[in-house]
Design an enzyme around this catalytic site. Structure first.
Site, short mmCIF file in Angstrom:
data_model
loop_
_atom_site.label_atom_id
_atom_site.label_comp_id
_atom_site.label_asym_id
_atom_site.label_seq_id
_atom_site.Cartn_x
_atom_site.Cartn_y
_atom_site.Cartn_z
N LYS A 57 21.57 0.70 82.19
CA LYS A 57 20.34 0.05 82.61
C LYS A 57 19.77 0.75 83.84
O LYS A 57 20.48 0.96 84.83
CB LYS A 57 20.62 -1.42 82.90
N GLU A 59 23.81 -8.34 75.54
CA GLU A 59 24.20 -7.82 76.85
C GLU A 59 25.45 -8.54 77.38
O GLU A 59 25.63 -9.74 77.18
CB GLU A 59 23.03 -8.02 77.83
N CYS A 64 18.26 -6.12 78.95
CA CYS A 64 17.78 -7.29 79.67
C CYS A 64 16.26 -7.20 79.85
O CYS A 64 15.54 -6.99 78.89
CB CYS A 64 18.52 -7.42 80.99
#
Length: 599
Positions: A375, A307, A452
């Protein structure tokens, strides 16, 4: 008494922090988890009010959170929100759980319960009537305590403020025998089992400690309840162990494999003003990994970077990466490697409205940008700020934390299809087509890219799986934490997704844990923490199977909450309605007087 109760609540929080992965034990301890809540149970059982019970539960949550998630203080400018707000929120949620636990034993909807009675919550106050049948809830106190704990952990792991860290189930990361039940109950079955064990232990301690236990026959019922709880605990442990042994021994065919190079560059992106150094390190490690596959007589199917490696948003910055880094531009490097890449970086959804997604960016083997996944579950008050569209909110955030804007949720689930290797009886084979133009579609692998801490949430991974994802490939940057426990805790939470959906979980991280987990939660390959390296991973792609948890998700905590709601209705009707006759009221008063004289 209050000092002892506070000590017990804090001690439970300390034990829970020691049970989950920590700096002393990377895998945590399931044994400690079965003991952790016993002091809290002892403290709560001697409580006489909603206020005190809520305080005790809040202290348990606060001590556990600060001792296990202290590394949130390293979250740069956002520490005031990530550590402070999460600690406060967690304490508030468990305080409400404390009120829920106290409710069946209260003397009234808002009043005290048996104040002055030895032993705390009196059995008489937990007795109510369904028709002509008397029902003593005290006999089911341990069961109810475990149900309340499940409700608390579900509540803190759900919604906008969700934070599924500091939960008992994390302690089962290294106990794969018990962990297999996650494909039925999710992690909440493990929490229920551990809380039930702690409550049973606490009841045993309280009975042995009480002098009357040894000489008064009136404790016969309590002994019977304790024996029943112990038998139930033994039965549940036996069933969970048998099921776990069956699942661990069960053969699940591997239909395909995906040869992936997972890059761990160990370079904190927040510590540099640009991404040149991170890109150059990642390129070097990628080339080493591809070369290693070549030495093994295999070809790499995919390269995954962690990420936030790239700092400039796509597609607007595509031109930039066609000439940077100067030594060899990124897009030229990807073309030379002749392998698809997934790289963490920003995606510009709408530049005029300042909407940017924290994304997984996908490049084909020619270096062309092909798409992204943005995300969806953003870190509250760090990646997303409620009301940020209002100028006064931006002004306040800018003054308090030095930032006034955040990411925008991606808003859709995207799957990436990568060409993998067909498997036959455990071996990779080449598909030779006799029909001109036919491709090896039966070797294509559809992967999902949770970003994440999204790999900690079933409400993110579940829709991916239902959409056809054959493997979860997570990209994460936890390097800012600067602690081993943060890396292991994230890994422990995420690992249960592999069991719940019986699929492979792959993690390409900045500093750890970069690993491959099979469909039974076992670690197949991994890299050391906080070291540069590349993992040449052969990702197994299993035959697609549904599970109870995949079909019904959090049915277990929902069922427990429903039962608690039914209990609340009956309790409210008993307290407010004229359900007792005059004779019943007199009998109840006589029993209460007898209770006082016995004490």
């Amino acid at each position: 008494m209050i000092i002892f109760q506070v000590f017990c609540a804090l001690f439970s929080g300390i034990l829970t922090a020691l049970a989950i992965p920590n700096e002393f034990s990377h895998f945590g301890s399931a044994f400690i988890a079965f003991l952790a809540l016993a002091p809290l149970y002892i403290a709560a059982k001697s409580s006489f009010s909603y206020k005190k019970t809520a305080l005790l539960f809040a202290l348990d949550a606060l001590s556990c959170h600060l001792l296990s998630s202290y590394w949130l203080a390293n979250f740069k400018d956002f520490a005031i929100f990530t550590l402070g707000a999460s600690a406060f929120g967690t304490a508030c949620i468990e305080a409400m759980a404390g009120c829920l636990f106290f409710f069946p034993f209260a003397g009234g909807l808002g009043g005290a319960s048996g104040r002055g009675l030895k032993g705390g919550l009196a059995d008489e106050n937990s007795r109510f009537y369904i028709g002509r049948t008397s029902f003593s809830f005290d006999s089911y106190r341990v069961l109810y305590f475990a149900a309340v704990r499940v409700a608390y952990e579900w509540a803190k792991s759900t919604g906008f403020l969700a934070y599924p860290w500091g939960v008992l189930s994390m302690a089962a990361f290294d106990n794969k025998l018990l962990a297999q039940s996650a494909d039925i109950f999710g992690v909440y079955g493990l929490t229920f089992l551990m809380a039930f064990g702690a409550g049973t232990l606490a009841e045993l301690i309280l009975l042995i400690k009480d002098r009357r236990f040894w000489r008064e026959p009136s404790f016969r019922r309590q002994k019977g309840v304790l024996a029943c709880n112990a038998k139930c605990l033994f039965l549940m442990l036996s069933l969970a162990s048998c099921y776990g042994a069956y699942r661990l021994e069960e053969y699940t065919p591997v239909q395909k494999t995906l040869n992936a190079v997972l890059v761990q560059q160990n370079k904190d992106p927040w510590a540099s003003s640009d991404d040149n150094e991170s890109i150059k390190i990642s390129m070097k490690l990628s080339e080493e990994g591809i070369a290693e596959f070549s030495r093994q007589g295999k070809s790499a199917d995919l390269v995954v970077w962690s990420e936030a490696v790239l700092r400039y948003g796509f597609p607007h910055s595509e031109q930039r990466y066609s000439y940077l880094p100067q030594e060899e531009p990124l897009l030229s490097f990807i073309k030379r490697m002749d392998v698809p890449f997934i790289i963490g970086g920003p995606y510009i959804i709408d530049a005029t409205k300042r909407k940017y997604a924290n994304a997984a960016l996908v490049f084909d083997r020619t270096g062309a940008f092909k798409g992204y996944y943005g995300k969806s579950h953003l870190v509250p008050f760090a990646e997303v700020i409620p009301g940020v569209e209002l100028p006064w909110v931006r002004n306040i955030m800018g003054k308090i934390a030095g930032f006034s804007n955040g990411w925008t949720a991606g808003g859709q689930y995207n799957l990436f299809e990568i060409q993998g290797q067909k498997r036959l009886e455990g071996q990779a084979v080449k598909i030779v087509s006799l029909i001109e133009g036919e491709s090896e579609k039966n070797a294509a692998v559809r992967i999902a890219n949770p970003i994440c801490f999204e790999d900690a949430f079933p409400d993110i991974c579940g829709p991916f799986r239902k959409a056809g994802a054959e493997a979860f490939v997570n990209i994460t940057d936890d390097s800012w934490s600067k602690t081993n426990s943060a890396e292991w805790q994230h890994f422990a939470v995420a690992s249960f997704r592999a069991i719940e959906y019986r699929t492979s979980l792959v993690r390409a991280t900045n500093a750890g844990v970069t690993a491959v987990v099979d469909n039974k939660g076992r670690v197949l390959q991994s890299l050391p923490l906080f070291e540069e390296g590349c993992l040449c991973a052969e990702i197994p792609v299993y035959e697609w199977r549904s599970t109870v948890y995949a079909d019904f998700c959090n049915w277990f905590p929902h069922l427990l909450l429903l039962l608690a709601a039914v209990l609340a209705v009956f309790k409210a009707l008993e307290l407010r309605g004229p359900s007792r006759t005059l004779a019943q009221c007199i009998q109840a008063e006589l029993r209460a007087i007898e209770f006082y004289f016995i004490d």
